[in-house]
Write an enzyme that holds these catalytic residues in place. Structure first.
Site, PDB file in Angstrom:
ATOM      1  N   THR A   1      55.055  22.271 -12.313  1.00 35.44           N
ATOM      2  CA  THR A   1      53.991  22.326 -13.378  1.00 35.44           C
ATOM      3  C   THR A   1      54.347  21.120 -14.490  1.00 35.44           C
ATOM      4  O   THR A   1      55.510  20.895 -14.715  1.00 35.44           O
ATOM      5  CB  THR A   1      53.960  23.509 -13.775  1.00 35.44           C
ATOM      6  OG1 THR A   1      52.990  23.668 -15.032  1.00 35.44           O
ATOM      7  CG2 THR A   1      55.297  24.296 -14.529  1.00 35.44           C
TER       8      THR A   1
ATOM      9  N   HIS B   1      45.563  32.005 -13.943  1.00 30.85           N
ATOM     10  CA  HIS B   1      44.284  31.174 -13.940  1.00 30.85           C
ATOM     11  C   HIS B   1      43.213  31.782 -12.968  1.00 30.85           C
ATOM     12  O   HIS B   1      42.165  30.912 -12.759  1.00 30.85           O
ATOM     13  CB  HIS B   1      44.524  29.630 -13.736  1.00 30.85           C
ATOM     14  CG  HIS B   1      45.160  29.061 -15.008  1.00 30.85           C
ATOM     15  ND1 HIS B   1      45.861  28.025 -15.103  1.00 30.85           N
ATOM     16  CD2 HIS B   1      45.479  29.595 -16.096  1.00 30.85           C
ATOM     17  CE1 HIS B   1      46.428  27.699 -15.943  1.00 30.85           C
ATOM     18  NE2 HIS B   1      46.288  28.857 -16.962  1.00 30.85           N
TER      19      HIS B   1
ATOM     20  N   VAL C   1      44.995  28.150  -8.271  1.00 30.91           N
ATOM     21  CA  VAL C   1      43.777  28.924  -8.028  1.00 30.91           C
ATOM     22  C   VAL C   1      43.524  28.839  -6.434  1.00 30.91           C
ATOM     23  O   VAL C   1      42.574  29.408  -5.793  1.00 30.91           O
ATOM     24  CB  VAL C   1      42.408  28.577  -8.687  1.00 30.91           C
ATOM     25  CG1 VAL C   1      42.528  28.828 -10.190  1.00 30.91           C
ATOM     26  CG2 VAL C   1      42.243  27.156  -8.654  1.00 30.91           C
TER      27      VAL C   1
ATOM     28  N   CYS D   1      26.236  40.939 -14.251  1.00 30.49           N
ATOM     29  CA  CYS D   1      26.520  42.503 -14.092  1.00 30.49           C
ATOM     30  C   CYS D   1      28.254  42.235 -14.284  1.00 30.49           C
ATOM     31  O   CYS D   1      28.991  43.495 -14.244  1.00 30.49           O
ATOM     32  CB  CYS D   1      25.948  43.062 -12.874  1.00 30.49           C
ATOM     33  SG  CYS D   1      26.680  42.227 -11.451  1.00 30.49           S
TER      34      CYS D   1
ATOM     35  N   ALA E   1      59.242  19.621  -4.363  1.00 36.02           N
ATOM     36  CA  ALA E   1      59.354  21.151  -4.135  1.00 36.02           C
ATOM     37  C   ALA E   1      59.452  21.529  -2.608  1.00 36.02           C
ATOM     38  O   ALA E   1      60.423  22.323  -2.437  1.00 36.02           O
ATOM     39  CB  ALA E   1      58.249  21.882  -4.728  1.00 36.02           C
TER      40      ALA E   1
HETATM   41  P1  OAD Z   1      49.584  19.307 -13.360  1.00 32.73           P
HETATM   42  O1  OAD Z   1      48.524  18.462 -12.357  1.00 32.73           O
HETATM   43  O2  OAD Z   1      49.219  19.200 -14.978  1.00 32.73           O
HETATM   44  O3  OAD Z   1      51.108  19.259 -13.014  1.00 32.73           O
HETATM   45  C1  OAD Z   1      51.567  18.936 -11.820  1.00 32.73           C
HETATM   46  C2  OAD Z   1      53.060  18.892 -11.777  1.00 32.73           C
HETATM   47  O4  OAD Z   1      53.453  18.953 -10.471  1.00 32.73           O
HETATM   48  C3  OAD Z   1      53.461  17.363 -12.573  1.00 32.73           C
HETATM   49  O5  OAD Z   1      54.414  17.888 -13.380  1.00 32.73           O
HETATM   50  C4  OAD Z   1      54.094  16.743 -11.394  1.00 32.73           C
HETATM   51  O6  OAD Z   1      54.977  15.860 -11.649  1.00 32.73           O
HETATM   52  C5  OAD Z   1      54.602  17.795 -10.173  1.00 32.73           C
HETATM   53  N1  OAD Z   1      54.536  17.430  -8.997  1.00 32.73           N
HETATM   54  C6  OAD Z   1      53.622  16.847  -8.356  1.00 32.73           C
HETATM   55  N2  OAD Z   1      53.866  16.780  -6.825  1.00 32.73           N
HETATM   56  C7  OAD Z   1      55.243  17.633  -6.787  1.00 32.73           C
HETATM   57  C8  OAD Z   1      55.807  17.770  -5.697  1.00 32.73           C
HETATM   58  N3  OAD Z   1      55.648  17.671  -4.531  1.00 32.73           N
HETATM   59  N4  OAD Z   1      56.911  18.732  -5.870  1.00 32.73           N
HETATM   60  C9  OAD Z   1      57.122  19.191  -7.440  1.00 32.73           C
HETATM   61  N5  OAD Z   1      56.466  18.736  -8.417  1.00 32.73           N
HETATM   62  C10 OAD Z   1      55.513  18.129  -8.091  1.00 32.73           C
HETATM   63  O7  OAD Z   1      49.420  21.008 -12.684  1.00 32.73           O
HETATM   64  P2  OAD Z   1      49.592  22.332 -13.716  1.00 32.73           P
HETATM   65  O8  OAD Z   1      50.781  22.069 -14.636  1.00 32.73           O
HETATM   66  O9  OAD Z   1      49.362  23.464 -12.773  1.00 32.73           O
HETATM   67  O10 OAD Z   1      44.188  24.813 -15.708  1.00 32.73           O
HETATM   68  O11 OAD Z   1      48.423  22.344 -14.806  1.00 32.73           O
HETATM   69  C11 OAD Z   1      48.390  23.419 -15.489  1.00 32.73           C
HETATM   70  C12 OAD Z   1      46.947  23.759 -15.544  1.00 32.73           C
HETATM   71  O12 OAD Z   1      46.147  22.683 -16.152  1.00 32.73           O
HETATM   72  C13 OAD Z   1      45.997  23.866 -14.337  1.00 32.73           C
HETATM   73  O13 OAD Z   1      46.198  25.652 -14.054  1.00 32.73           O
HETATM   74  C14 OAD Z   1      44.744  23.878 -14.692  1.00 32.73           C
HETATM   75  C15 OAD Z   1      44.979  22.313 -15.414  1.00 32.73           C
HETATM   76  O14 OAD Z   1      43.841  22.091 -16.145  1.00 32.73           O
HETATM   77  C16 OAD Z   1      43.096  25.222 -15.644  1.00 32.73           C
HETATM   78  O15 OAD Z   1      42.090  24.719 -15.111  1.00 32.73           O
HETATM   79  C17 OAD Z   1      42.621  25.981 -16.751  1.00 32.73           C
END
Ligand code: OAD
Length: 239
Positions: free
Chosen positions: A187, A120, A104, A131, A230
């Protein structure tokens, strides 16, 4: 592994294939945006059900807005990193390119990515619960009152228990249905429906490359996983 991934990517670029990218919080970690899960993740110190659900918001809008204002001020100081920039370069080289992000923070657009779908929502959007008007508004701290009707405003993000925007979800499924190569970056692949996007791409015959600092559920046969940052792997992959 990286050589194999590079070969897949180069072949797709040469053949004019459709590249679909799914990003998560990990791609913005090197920009200083906190992730949700893991050692330093937001969900270590905060309970999602107290901050990221419609119930929590209507029970205590002030506290929820305070948390979002804190995140907005933190993200406002962050700039895109090498991984965001690599995706901008990739989009310029690809015949067809779609970027789906769970983030986001708006950093993909800030970097210059064009065809981006924020599944998201956006922390910079504010929607009136009365509204329904939605505007991009970076005012900080943000007021909880709608300028148009005086109703209660909320962050323009998708909370747990809420449906994704239909148009955005439709665009995501359409992109996946014509995807030739998918990159899944940073992710945890635990939150639906994004967690299933790689399977949809695989079912249609696409190759999937998963880039993550740690193992996630996509580290499995049939998916090429590259473990590392990344911001380091993507520039290498793109040469
Ligand atoms: P997460 O915080 O669940 O996962 C982050 C991922 O990024 C993990 O698998 C880490 O290993 C990886 N990671 C961290 N640093 C990194 C780097 N430098 N390079 C590559 N990978 C790295 O985040 P999301 O998967 O985005 O939703 O979470 C999904 C959703 O859960 C979010 O959009 C949010 C959250 O609750 C809502 O708020 C609705």
């Amino acid at each position: 592994m990286i050589a194999k991934a590079k070969h897949l990517l180069d072949s797709c670029l040469e053949s004019g294939g459709h590249i679909v990218v799914l990003t998560g919080a990990g791609i913005s970690a090197e920009s200083g945006v906190p992730t949700f899960r893991g050692e330093q993740g937001l969900w270590r110190n905060y309970r999602p059900e107290e901050l990221a659900t419609p119930q929590a918001f209507f029970r205590d809008p002030k506290t929820v807005w305070e948390w979002y204002n804190w995140r907005r001020s933190l993200i406002a100081e962050c700039v895109p990193n090498a991984a965001h920039h690599a995706l901008v370069a990739l989009e310029k080289r690809a015949a067809k390119f779609t970027l789906l992000t769970q983030n986001v923070d708006g950093l993909h657009a800030l970097a210059g990515s064009q065809n981006v779908y924020e599944v998201h929502g956006s922390i910079w959007k504010v929607r009136c619960t009365n509204c329904g008007s939605e505007v991009v508004d970076r005012a900080q701290p943000h007021s909880t009152v709608c300028a148009g009707c005086g109703g209660l405003t909320r962050p323009g993000v998708v909370w747990f228990g809420e449906a994704l925007d239909e148009a955005v979800l439709g665009a995501a499924f359409e992109a996946l249905s014509s995807c030739d190569l998918m990159l899944v970056i940073g992710t945890s692949a635990l939150v639906q429906p994004s967690a299933s996007f790689a399977d949809i791409a695989l079912a249609r015959g696409a190759s999937v490359i998963n880039i993550n600092l740690e193992e996630n559920p996509l580290v499995r046969p049939g998916i090429l996983s590259l473990l590392g940052k990344a911001g380091e792997l993507l520039p290498r992959l793109l040469g």
